[in-house]
Design an enzyme around this catalytic site. Structure first.
Site, PDB file in Angstrom:
ATOM      1  N   SER A 114      11.043 -13.096  -3.233  1.00  0.00           N
ATOM      2  CA  SER A 114      10.417 -14.179  -4.007  1.00  0.00           C
ATOM      3  C   SER A 114       9.474 -15.001  -3.151  1.00  0.00           C
ATOM      4  O   SER A 114       8.673 -15.760  -3.680  1.00  0.00           O
ATOM      5  CB  SER A 114      11.485 -15.141  -4.526  1.00  0.00           C
ATOM      6  OG  SER A 114      12.459 -14.474  -5.239  1.00  0.00           O
ATOM      7  N   HIS A 174       6.406  -8.237  -6.718  1.00  0.00           N
ATOM      8  CA  HIS A 174       7.277  -9.329  -7.160  1.00  0.00           C
ATOM      9  C   HIS A 174       7.393  -9.341  -8.673  1.00  0.00           C
ATOM     10  O   HIS A 174       6.500  -9.809  -9.374  1.00  0.00           O
ATOM     11  CB  HIS A 174       6.730 -10.663  -6.623  1.00  0.00           C
ATOM     12  CG  HIS A 174       7.619 -11.829  -6.891  1.00  0.00           C
ATOM     13  ND1 HIS A 174       7.152 -13.101  -7.047  1.00  0.00           N
ATOM     14  CD2 HIS A 174       8.963 -11.911  -7.039  1.00  0.00           C
ATOM     15  CE1 HIS A 174       8.173 -13.912  -7.276  1.00  0.00           C
ATOM     16  NE2 HIS A 174       9.271 -13.214  -7.278  1.00  0.00           N
ATOM     17  N   GLU A 199       3.486  -9.691  -9.311  1.00  0.00           N
ATOM     18  CA  GLU A 199       2.547 -10.053  -8.244  1.00  0.00           C
ATOM     19  C   GLU A 199       2.549  -8.912  -7.217  1.00  0.00           C
ATOM     20  O   GLU A 199       3.617  -8.511  -6.744  1.00  0.00           O
ATOM     21  CB  GLU A 199       2.985 -11.352  -7.552  1.00  0.00           C
ATOM     22  CG  GLU A 199       2.863 -12.584  -8.433  1.00  0.00           C
ATOM     23  CD  GLU A 199       3.356 -13.848  -7.734  1.00  0.00           C
ATOM     24  OE1 GLU A 199       2.744 -14.901  -7.932  1.00  0.00           O
ATOM     25  OE2 GLU A 199       4.365 -13.799  -6.994  1.00  0.00           O
ATOM     26  N   ASN A 248       5.594 -18.891  -7.401  1.00  0.00           N
ATOM     27  CA  ASN A 248       6.603 -19.789  -6.829  1.00  0.00           C
ATOM     28  C   ASN A 248       5.980 -20.967  -6.083  1.00  0.00           C
ATOM     29  O   ASN A 248       6.573 -22.043  -5.997  1.00  0.00           O
ATOM     30  CB  ASN A 248       7.560 -19.024  -5.916  1.00  0.00           C
ATOM     31  CG  ASN A 248       8.581 -18.254  -6.734  1.00  0.00           C
ATOM     32  OD1 ASN A 248       8.760 -18.527  -7.925  1.00  0.00           O
ATOM     33  ND2 ASN A 248       9.233 -17.289  -6.129  1.00  0.00           N
TER      34      ASN A 248
HETATM   35  P1  NAD Z   1      21.423 -10.476  -6.725  1.00  0.00           P
HETATM   36  O1  NAD Z   1      22.303 -11.261  -5.827  1.00  0.00           O
HETATM   37  O2  NAD Z   1      21.640 -10.474  -8.206  1.00  0.00           O
HETATM   38  O3  NAD Z   1      21.454  -8.925  -6.254  1.00  0.00           O
HETATM   39  C1  NAD Z   1      21.305  -8.511  -4.934  1.00  0.00           C
HETATM   40  C2  NAD Z   1      22.038  -7.179  -4.773  1.00  0.00           C
HETATM   41  O4  NAD Z   1      21.742  -6.642  -3.490  1.00  0.00           O
HETATM   42  C3  NAD Z   1      23.566  -7.322  -4.866  1.00  0.00           C
HETATM   43  O5  NAD Z   1      24.069  -6.440  -5.859  1.00  0.00           O
HETATM   44  C4  NAD Z   1      24.027  -6.910  -3.477  1.00  0.00           C
HETATM   45  O6  NAD Z   1      25.288  -6.241  -3.453  1.00  0.00           O
HETATM   46  C5  NAD Z   1      22.904  -5.968  -3.060  1.00  0.00           C
HETATM   47  N1  NAD Z   1      22.852  -5.686  -1.631  1.00  0.00           N
HETATM   48  C6  NAD Z   1      23.156  -6.495  -0.596  1.00  0.00           C
HETATM   49  N2  NAD Z   1      22.994  -5.801   0.568  1.00  0.00           N
HETATM   50  C7  NAD Z   1      22.545  -4.560   0.225  1.00  0.00           C
HETATM   51  C8  NAD Z   1      22.201  -3.393   0.955  1.00  0.00           C
HETATM   52  N3  NAD Z   1      22.275  -3.371   2.291  1.00  0.00           N
HETATM   53  N4  NAD Z   1      21.816  -2.298   0.280  1.00  0.00           N
HETATM   54  C9  NAD Z   1      21.746  -2.305  -1.083  1.00  0.00           C
HETATM   55  N5  NAD Z   1      22.082  -3.372  -1.821  1.00  0.00           N
HETATM   56  C10 NAD Z   1      22.467  -4.479  -1.176  1.00  0.00           C
HETATM   57  O7  NAD Z   1      19.935 -10.916  -6.366  1.00  0.00           O
HETATM   58  P2  NAD Z   1      18.640 -10.838  -7.310  1.00  0.00           P
HETATM   59  O8  NAD Z   1      18.563 -12.071  -8.119  1.00  0.00           O
HETATM   60  O9  NAD Z   1      18.591  -9.499  -7.958  1.00  0.00           O
HETATM   61  O10 NAD Z   1      17.481 -10.941  -6.210  1.00  0.00           O
HETATM   62  C11 NAD Z   1      17.081  -9.805  -5.455  1.00  0.00           C
HETATM   63  C12 NAD Z   1      15.745 -10.083  -4.803  1.00  0.00           C
HETATM   64  O11 NAD Z   1      14.777 -10.359  -5.827  1.00  0.00           O
HETATM   65  C13 NAD Z   1      15.730 -11.287  -3.865  1.00  0.00           C
HETATM   66  O12 NAD Z   1      14.853 -11.031  -2.805  1.00  0.00           O
HETATM   67  C14 NAD Z   1      15.222 -12.406  -4.760  1.00  0.00           C
HETATM   68  O13 NAD Z   1      14.607 -13.447  -4.041  1.00  0.00           O
HETATM   69  C15 NAD Z   1      14.208 -11.636  -5.592  1.00  0.00           C
HETATM   70  N6  NAD Z   1      13.896 -12.218  -6.911  1.00  0.00           N
HETATM   71  C16 NAD Z   1      14.869 -12.825  -7.651  1.00  0.00           C
HETATM   72  C17 NAD Z   1      14.542 -13.354  -8.903  1.00  0.00           C
HETATM   73  C18 NAD Z   1      15.585 -14.018  -9.774  1.00  0.00           C
HETATM   74  O14 NAD Z   1      15.212 -14.807 -10.638  1.00  0.00           O
HETATM   75  N7  NAD Z   1      16.870 -13.722  -9.599  1.00  0.00           N
HETATM   76  C19 NAD Z   1      13.219 -13.253  -9.380  1.00  0.00           C
HETATM   77  C20 NAD Z   1      12.264 -12.580  -8.602  1.00  0.00           C
HETATM   78  C21 NAD Z   1      12.609 -12.078  -7.366  1.00  0.00           C
END
Ligand code: NAD
Length: 284
Positions: free
Chosen positions: A119, A140, A152, A191
């Site tokens: 993000s 993104h 993005e 963001n």
């Molecule tokens: P989340 O916590 O829902 O999911 C993350 C997942 O990654 C978990 O299931 C975890 O077990 C897994 N994980 C951790 N270590 C790992 C590894 N070594 N190999 C494989 N999987 C692994 O998080 P999210 O909300 O899905 O966010 C993921 C990414 O997307 C982050 O970088 C976040 O900043 C970005 N993002 C989030 C949003 C949002 O609104 N949630 C929006 C855009 C971008």
């Protein structure tokens, strides 16, 4: 190179949405998390989402079955060796992301492009540990990726034009609208605009100027936004907003971006929005 198989690393909220849209766009997907229960949970969430789409007549039972069959579940990163393009969506931790990209660099064919769904973090830093920084970019997606139309596409310092073009083409083949972020700057475009609004909303609350509900109403009716800042923070997770604010303050060397006390306290008290069902709209 023709792209047929997408590796998705991380099967949380975003990885689930990305795997879903990729499978719906006829790609094979390799979905990897650290524990099979997370991958199973991700598939169940996709299945529920698709079931609602079938009910609404937006897809057929056959399309649902075929899309789910295209997804290969794994807890082994080496299975990404078969991917033609990898999208990483693990938790927002730069050291973990760097570690995964370094490992993928040894596993995947040299021509394979790596995209991170971070993000806010530096694409250049994430790419630096690989031997292919020209083939690393940001992609993104927004939450929920099944619904949100924007992606993005972010250029790191060394990202090539070919990588940006291939990443845009891929996201567009998922049915998304892309914008190009030409410089690797914290928070990219969306963001960088959204986080200061969260900060101002939290400051207004802290100063006692208006309530959570009234600030959200003001933004929805006065600016015609679909959600207010507190609703949105609860939806995405107050902890994520907190980390992004602190990251901006640090990276941009500007304390205006530092998390207001009220958000810091919520994170310390573990009232984190989506993860606890709490957040600003805490059940009293
Ligand atoms: P989340 O916590 O829902 O999911 C993350 C997942 O990654 C978990 O299931 C975890 O077990 C897994 N994980 C951790 N270590 C790992 C590894 N070594 N190999 C494989 N999987 C692994 O998080 P999210 O909300 O899905 O966010 C993921 C990414 O997307 C982050 O970088 C976040 O900043 C970005 N993002 C989030 C949003 C949002 O609104 N949630 C929006 C855009 C971008």
């Amino acid at each position: 190179m023709s792209i047929k198989t997408i590796g998705v690393v991380g099967a949380g909220a975003m990885g689930t949405g990305i795997a879903h849209v990729a499978a719906m766009a006829d790609y094979n997907v390799i979905l990897r998390d650290v524990d099979m229960s997370y991958v199973d949970n991700s598939i169940q969430n996709m299945d529920k989402f698709m079931a609602r789409s079938v009910e609404k007549g937006k897809m057929t039972e056959e399309q649902r079955r075929v899309a789910l069959e295209r997804i290969r579940k794994t807890v082994v990163l080496e299975d990404c060796a078969d991917a033609d393009f990898v999208i990483e969506a693990v938790i927002e931790n730069i050291d973990l992301k760097k570690e995964i990209f370094q490992a993928l660099d040894k596993i995947c064919r040299p021509e394979v492009i790596f995209a991170t769904n971070t993000s806010s973090m530096s694409i250049t830093a994430i790419a630096a540990g690989t031997g292919r920084p020209d083939k690393v970019c940001g992609l993104h997606f927004f939450n929920p990726a099944q619904i949100m139309r924007l992606v993005e596409v972010i250029r790191g310092l060394e990202t090539s034009d070919e990588t940006i073009s291939a990443a845009k083409t891929l996201a567009e083949s998922f049915g998304k609208k892309t914008i190009e972020v030409k410089k690797d700057s914290p928070g990219f475009v969306v963001n960088r605009i959204m986080i200061p609004q969260f900060i101002e909303a939290a400051r207004l609350l802290q100063e006692g100027v208006a309530s959570v509900e009234d600030i959200d109403t003001a933004v929805k009716l006065g600016l015609n936004y679909p959600m207010g800042p507190f609703e949105l923070m609860d939806f995405t997770g107050v902890d994520i907003s907190y980390f992004v604010m602190e990251y901006f303050a640090d990276e941009l060397r500007n304390n205006q971006y530092a998390a207001p006390q009220i958000i810091k306290q919520m994170v310390r008290a573990n009232k984190l929005g989506k993860k606890t069902g709490c957040g600003f709209y805490a059940k009293k």
